[in-house]
Scaffold this active site. Structure first.
Site, short mmCIF file in Angstrom:
data_model
loop_
_atom_site.label_atom_id
_atom_site.label_comp_id
_atom_site.label_asym_id
_atom_site.label_seq_id
_atom_site.Cartn_x
_atom_site.Cartn_y
_atom_site.Cartn_z
N ARG A 79 -13.61 8.10 7.27
CA ARG A 79 -13.55 7.21 6.10
C ARG A 79 -14.55 7.68 5.05
O ARG A 79 -15.71 7.89 5.34
CB ARG A 79 -13.86 5.77 6.53
CG ARG A 79 -14.05 4.77 5.39
CD ARG A 79 -12.76 4.44 4.67
NE ARG A 79 -13.00 3.56 3.55
CZ ARG A 79 -12.88 2.24 3.59
NH1 ARG A 79 -12.52 1.63 4.68
NH2 ARG A 79 -13.11 1.53 2.51
N ARG A 89 -6.75 6.37 2.79
CA ARG A 89 -7.70 6.02 3.84
C ARG A 89 -7.30 6.68 5.15
O ARG A 89 -6.15 6.58 5.57
CB ARG A 89 -7.71 4.51 4.10
CG ARG A 89 -8.10 3.65 2.94
CD ARG A 89 -9.61 3.42 2.96
NE ARG A 89 -10.00 2.37 2.06
CZ ARG A 89 -10.38 2.57 0.82
NH1 ARG A 89 -10.38 3.77 0.32
NH2 ARG A 89 -10.76 1.57 0.06
N ASP A 92 -9.02 2.05 7.73
CA ASP A 92 -9.57 0.88 7.05
C ASP A 92 -9.49 -0.27 8.04
O ASP A 92 -8.39 -0.59 8.53
CB ASP A 92 -8.75 0.58 5.79
CG ASP A 92 -9.38 -0.49 4.92
OD1 ASP A 92 -10.61 -0.63 4.94
OD2 ASP A 92 -8.62 -1.18 4.21
N ASP A 94 -10.86 -4.25 8.55
CA ASP A 94 -11.52 -5.38 7.92
C ASP A 94 -11.44 -6.61 8.80
O ASP A 94 -10.43 -6.85 9.48
CB ASP A 94 -10.84 -5.72 6.58
CG ASP A 94 -10.98 -4.59 5.58
OD1 ASP A 94 -12.11 -4.14 5.35
OD2 ASP A 94 -9.95 -4.18 5.02
#
Length: 162
Positions: A79, A89, A92, A94
């Site tokens: 990343r 990306r 990713d 989250d």
């Protein structure tokens, strides 16, 4: 233990990077819950489609420590943080929801994650967390998906990632 709901995505070697991320999540947190994987168009820039999925983990880590661990996971898989927010990306990851906590402000990720307004986050979450209540809106994730505007582009396609 707190149930954390995560959103994972990649558009650079996505199968390789998402498999590796799932392997590391299982290795660190044990049993995890995974949604089907979906292919969605990139949002906010022109680029290859993303493969997105959602994961549920149980953790005794605090949200800040978990967020740091996930950033390290992203970094281990290439990343880059020196590029535009909306860009390609390798990985990713989250935190979308963290128990029923609501967090915002310096030093905290924003929980619930505002990206729940996008199909690429909401659809996979609805597959595995449909009865979970959004701590701000007071609606279940399944209800939010059912109410998702039909005119928004959410032409997802299931991807055989597993």
């Amino acid at each position: 233990m707190t149930r954390a709901w995560l959103s994972l995505g990649s558009n650079l070697e996505p199968e390789k990077n998402l498999h590796a991320a799932l392997r590391e999540l299982r290795g660190h947190f044990g049993a995890i819950v995974t949604s089907p994987a979906y292919r969605f168009p990139a949002v906010g820039f022109d680029g290859p489609d993303f493969i997105n999925l959602a994961v549920g983990i149980d953790t005794d880590l605090g949200v800040g420590v978990l967020n740091d661990w996930l950033h390290n996971l992203e970094d281990r898989h290439g990343r880059r943080r020196d590029v535009a927010r909306f860009s390609d990306r390798t990985l990713d990851v989250d935190i979308v929801l963290f128990g029923d906590q609501v967090l915002k402000g310096p030093g905290n990720p924003e929980i619930p994650r505002p990206d729940l307004k996008y199909a690429f986050v909401l659809k996979p979450m609805a597959d595995i967390a449909s009865n979970v209540i959004h701590p701000v809106l007071g609606k279940t994730i399944g209800q939010l998906w059912r109410e998702f505007p039909a005119d928004k582009d959410h032409s997802e396609r299931v991807v055989d990632l597993y």
